[in-house]
Write a protein that holds these residues in place. Sequence first.
Motif, mmCIF file in Angstrom:
data_model
loop_
_atom_site.group_PDB
_atom_site.id
_atom_site.type_symbol
_atom_site.label_atom_id
_atom_site.label_comp_id
_atom_site.label_asym_id
_atom_site.label_seq_id
_atom_site.Cartn_x
_atom_site.Cartn_y
_atom_site.Cartn_z
ATOM 1 N N LYS A 7 7.283 1.610 0.424
ATOM 2 C CA LYS A 7 7.117 1.078 -0.929
ATOM 3 C C LYS A 7 8.286 1.502 -1.822
ATOM 4 C CE LYS A 7 3.611 0.391 -4.462
ATOM 5 N NZ LYS A 7 2.161 0.359 -4.661
ATOM 6 N N PRO A 62 0.839 -1.205 0.000
ATOM 7 C CA PRO A 62 0.000 0.000 0.000
ATOM 8 C C PRO A 62 0.871 1.252 0.000
ATOM 9 C CG PRO A 62 0.100 -0.952 2.198
ATOM 10 C CD PRO A 62 0.835 -1.899 1.276
ATOM 11 N N ASP A 63 0.282 2.355 -0.423
ATOM 12 C CA ASP A 63 0.988 3.639 -0.365
ATOM 13 C C ASP A 63 0.016 4.748 0.013
ATOM 14 O OD1 ASP A 63 -0.438 3.844 -2.717
ATOM 15 O OD2 ASP A 63 1.285 4.310 -3.970
ATOM 16 N N ASP A 64 -0.835 4.430 0.982
ATOM 17 C CA ASP A 64 -1.907 5.341 1.345
ATOM 18 C C ASP A 64 -1.518 6.421 2.356
ATOM 19 O OD1 ASP A 64 -1.603 3.320 3.195
ATOM 20 O OD2 ASP A 64 -3.693 2.687 3.194
ATOM 21 N N ASP A 65 -0.308 6.373 2.890
ATOM 22 C CA ASP A 65 0.193 7.462 3.722
ATOM 23 C C ASP A 65 1.696 7.596 3.482
ATOM 24 O OD1 ASP A 65 1.620 5.635 5.439
ATOM 25 O OD2 ASP A 65 -0.196 5.334 6.619
ATOM 26 N N GLU A 66 2.296 8.607 4.073
ATOM 27 C CA GLU A 66 3.711 8.886 3.795
ATOM 28 C C GLU A 66 4.629 7.748 4.229
ATOM 29 O OE1 GLU A 66 5.255 11.206 1.916
ATOM 30 O OE2 GLU A 66 3.185 11.672 1.398
ATOM 31 N N LYS A 96 4.212 4.983 1.753
ATOM 32 C CA LYS A 96 4.816 5.396 0.483
ATOM 33 C C LYS A 96 6.337 5.258 0.540
ATOM 34 C CE LYS A 96 2.605 8.614 -1.465
ATOM 35 N NZ LYS A 96 1.940 9.844 -1.860
#
Length: 195
Positions: free
Chosen positions: A49, A39-43, A46
Motif C-alpha cells: 500500500k 488492504p493493510d492488514d499485515d506487513e 502495508k
Amino acid sequence: DFDKQLRDQSGQMLQEMGIVGDVAFRQAVEIFTEASGMPDDDEAAKTAKQQAYAAALTEFQSVATDAPSYERALVYQARSLAGMGQPDDALAKFDELLARVEDSSFDPTNPKDRQRREQALAECLYWKADLLLDKAVNRPAEALALLEGFEERLAGQAGFFEQVKYQRITAHAGAGQPSEADAALDELREYSPES
C-alpha cells in the motif's frame, strides 16, 4: 484493463495536440484511489500500500504548475505522503499549498480558477486537520486553529461543513476541552439534526 488503456491512449493524443489540461491529475487520482482501497492488514500488504501511495505521489508531482488542478495535486501529494507513513512531510506539503494561497502572485484571475482554489483549500484544510487529529500526530489544538472560520471563509464548500464540525468535536475532546466539545456537538446537531 481496456478502460485504462483507452484513457492512456486518449491522454497521449491530447498531449500530442498540446491539450494537456488535467490528464496527468486525473491519472494520478486513479492511482491514489487504487492505493487507498488496498488492504493493510499485515506487513506485506502495508508495504504494498505504501508503495502504491509512492507511485501516486510520483504521478501527482508530474502535474504541471500551470495545470488547472495543480493546487489539488499538492493536496493529494500531501495525502500520498501521509499514506506512505510520512506525516511530517505530509504536513509540510499541506503548508506549501497554504503558503501559495497567501501569496497574492498566485491569486486566481477568473471565476473558474477561484472555484478550483476554494475546492483545493477546503480539501487542504480538511485533510490537514484530519492528519493533525490522527493518533500518530495528535495535535488537536493545531487542528482547531486550522478549522477556525472554515464555513465563513469557504462558503461554497458546504459539502465539508458537517465533517469539519465533527473534526472540531474530536479536536476539542483531544485537547481535553469537554465543555467546548459539547458546544461543538450542539452546533453540529443544530446544523444537521440527523447527526
